[in-house]
Write a protein that holds these residues in place. Structure first.
Motif, mmCIF file in Angstrom:
data_model
loop_
_atom_site.group_PDB
_atom_site.id
_atom_site.type_symbol
_atom_site.label_atom_id
_atom_site.label_comp_id
_atom_site.label_asym_id
_atom_site.label_seq_id
_atom_site.Cartn_x
_atom_site.Cartn_y
_atom_site.Cartn_z
ATOM 1 N N VAL A 112 -2.232 10.925 -4.692
ATOM 2 C CA VAL A 112 -3.002 10.120 -3.742
ATOM 3 C C VAL A 112 -3.099 10.908 -2.441
ATOM 4 O O VAL A 112 -2.091 11.084 -1.746
ATOM 5 N N ARG A 125 -3.610 11.837 1.406
ATOM 6 C CA ARG A 125 -3.218 11.072 2.597
ATOM 7 C C ARG A 125 -4.375 10.206 3.108
ATOM 8 O O ARG A 125 -4.160 9.095 3.593
ATOM 9 N N SER A 126 -5.594 10.675 2.971
ATOM 10 C CA SER A 126 -6.752 9.908 3.435
ATOM 11 C C SER A 126 -6.951 8.620 2.632
ATOM 12 O O SER A 126 -7.719 7.748 3.035
ATOM 13 N N GLN A 127 -6.248 8.493 1.501
ATOM 14 C CA GLN A 127 -6.376 7.301 0.657
ATOM 15 C C GLN A 127 -5.071 6.508 0.572
ATOM 16 O O GLN A 127 -4.875 5.719 -0.361
ATOM 17 N N TRP A 128 -4.187 6.697 1.524
ATOM 18 C CA TRP A 128 -2.913 5.995 1.501
ATOM 19 C C TRP A 128 -3.050 4.500 1.752
ATOM 20 O O TRP A 128 -2.073 3.768 1.665
ATOM 21 N N ASP A 129 -4.273 4.030 2.011
ATOM 22 C CA ASP A 129 -4.476 2.583 2.113
ATOM 23 C C ASP A 129 -4.631 1.970 0.723
ATOM 24 O O ASP A 129 -4.819 0.768 0.578
ATOM 25 N N THR A 130 -4.479 2.798 -0.323
ATOM 26 C CA THR A 130 -4.558 2.352 -1.710
ATOM 27 C C THR A 130 -3.487 1.309 -1.998
ATOM 28 O O THR A 130 -2.321 1.482 -1.640
ATOM 29 N N THR A 154 0.850 -1.193 0.000
ATOM 30 C CA THR A 154 0.000 0.000 0.000
ATOM 31 C C THR A 154 0.888 1.246 0.000
ATOM 32 O O THR A 154 2.077 1.189 0.332
#
Length: 65
Positions: free
Chosen positions: A41, A43-48, A16
């Motif tokens: 991307v 930071r709130s979507q760094w689980d991508t 990720t």
């Protein structure tokens, strides 16, 4: 897996964005921006999930004048 990190082919165990940033910054991601395949991307979507062969750019803010 192999990704293209900041223009260099890199082997990483990170799957990720968050794992990759932690690996590169020793868990201090302040001032870091990430783009995957040309898209920023948040930071709130760094689980991508990062796919093998992805173009990943990780940039850190630096102080200058």
């Amino acid at each position: 897996m192999f990704i293209n990190l900041n223009g260099t082919t890199t082997d990483t165990a990170a799957t990720t964005v968050a794992q990759l940033v932690d690996q590169l910054t020793d868990s201090h991601p302040d001032g870091v921006a990430v783009a995957v395949d040309g898209a920023v991307v948040p930071r709130s979507q760094w689980d991508t999930t990062i796919q093998p062969g992805a173009q990943v750019d990780v940039l850190g803010a630096v102080q200058g004048g």
